[in-house]
Design a protein around this motif. Structure first.
Motif, PDB file in Angstrom:
ATOM      1  N   UNK A   1      15.850  42.327  11.940  1.00 22.39           N
ATOM      2  CA  UNK A   1      16.682  41.204  12.355  1.00 22.39           C
ATOM      3  C   UNK A   1      16.173  40.337  13.485  1.00 22.39           C
ATOM      4  N   UNK A   2      15.619  40.901  14.559  1.00 22.23           N
ATOM      5  CA  UNK A   2      15.126  40.006  15.622  1.00 22.23           C
ATOM      6  C   UNK A   2      14.034  39.049  15.155  1.00 22.23           C
ATOM      7  N   UNK A   3      13.298  39.418  14.128  1.00 29.34           N
ATOM      8  CA  UNK A   3      12.263  38.525  13.611  1.00 29.34           C
ATOM      9  C   UNK A   3      12.790  37.622  12.490  1.00 29.34           C
ATOM     10  N   UNK A   4      13.823  38.087  11.791  1.00 31.26           N
ATOM     11  CA  UNK A   4      14.372  37.344  10.658  1.00 31.26           C
ATOM     12  C   UNK A   4      15.868  37.633  10.596  1.00 31.26           C
ATOM     13  N   UNK A   5      16.661  36.752  11.146  1.00 36.61           N
ATOM     14  CA  UNK A   5      18.103  36.976  11.287  1.00 36.61           C
ATOM     15  C   UNK A   5      18.799  37.137   9.935  1.00 36.61           C
ATOM     16  N   UNK A   6      18.211  36.590   8.877  1.00 35.27           N
ATOM     17  CA  UNK A   6      18.805  36.691   7.546  1.00 35.27           C
ATOM     18  C   UNK A   6      18.969  38.147   7.113  1.00 35.27           C
ATOM     19  N   UNK A   7      18.040  39.011   7.494  1.00 34.88           N
ATOM     20  CA  UNK A   7      18.153  40.422   7.110  1.00 34.88           C
ATOM     21  C   UNK A   7      19.371  41.080   7.765  1.00 34.88           C
ATOM     22  N   UNK A   8      19.728  40.637   8.964  1.00 33.35           N
ATOM     23  CA  UNK A   8      20.928  41.175   9.612  1.00 33.35           C
ATOM     24  C   UNK A   8      22.179  40.766   8.835  1.00 33.35           C
ATOM     25  N   UNK A   9      22.185  39.570   8.329  1.00 34.50           N
ATOM     26  CA  UNK A   9      23.329  39.104   7.541  1.00 34.50           C
ATOM     27  C   UNK A   9      23.425  39.891   6.232  1.00 34.50           C
TER      28      UNK A   9
ATOM     29  N   UNK B   1      17.487  35.942  24.999  1.00 32.82           N
ATOM     30  CA  UNK B   1      16.904  36.276  23.708  1.00 32.82           C
ATOM     31  C   UNK B   1      16.076  37.562  23.793  1.00 32.82           C
ATOM     32  N   UNK B   2      15.282  37.722  24.863  1.00 34.36           N
ATOM     33  CA  UNK B   2      14.496  38.953  25.024  1.00 34.36           C
ATOM     34  C   UNK B   2      15.398  40.173  25.169  1.00 34.36           C
TER      35      UNK B   2
END
Length: 125
Positions: A30-38, A93-94
């Motif tokens: 998720x931190x690299x690609x927020x779509x996966x968290x969704x 963000x960090x």
């Protein structure tokens, strides 16, 4: 929520556990690609009603993780709109990235151990 540890998993429970693990892995990305968290949150949302109580606890934990993550990212985005608060936005963000990773790893360890989260609604782990 009571602390229930499964003695022997049925096939259905094993599948639910696997889906919860997939959700945690998607949250790690998720931190690299927020779509996966969704995507992980959608899995948790649709599977939480049919899951055993201790796995539903993990789904609730994942849903809360997404909710808190969105709130933190909105705050960071609001700070990023100003040039003066841009360093604050970067710091948020960090810290957000570190928080997501720690929260997901702790949840994953509890899931693998067959334990529910003590309080899935908390901001911390």
């Amino acid at each position: 929520m009571k602390n229930v540890t499964p003695a022997a998993e049925t096939g259905s429970e094993s599948n639910e556990r696997l889906l919860a693990v997939v959700g945690y892995v998607l949250f790690l990305i998720g931190p690299a690609n927020f779509l996966t968290m969704i995507i992980a949150a959608l899995i948790a949302w649709f599977r939480r009603e049919n899951a055993p109580e201790w796995i539903a606890n993990h789904y609730e934990f994942q849903l809360r993780t997404l909710f808190y993550a969105i709130v933190l990212l909105v705050i960071a985005a609001a700070c990023a709109l100003t040039v003066i608060l841009l360093p604050v936005a970067f710091l948020i963000w960090l810290l957000w990235t570190l928080w997501v990773i720690i929260r997901v790893v702790v949840g994953l360890i509890r899931l693998i151990d067959g334990r529910p989260n003590p309080d899935p609604k908390t901001f911390w782990v």
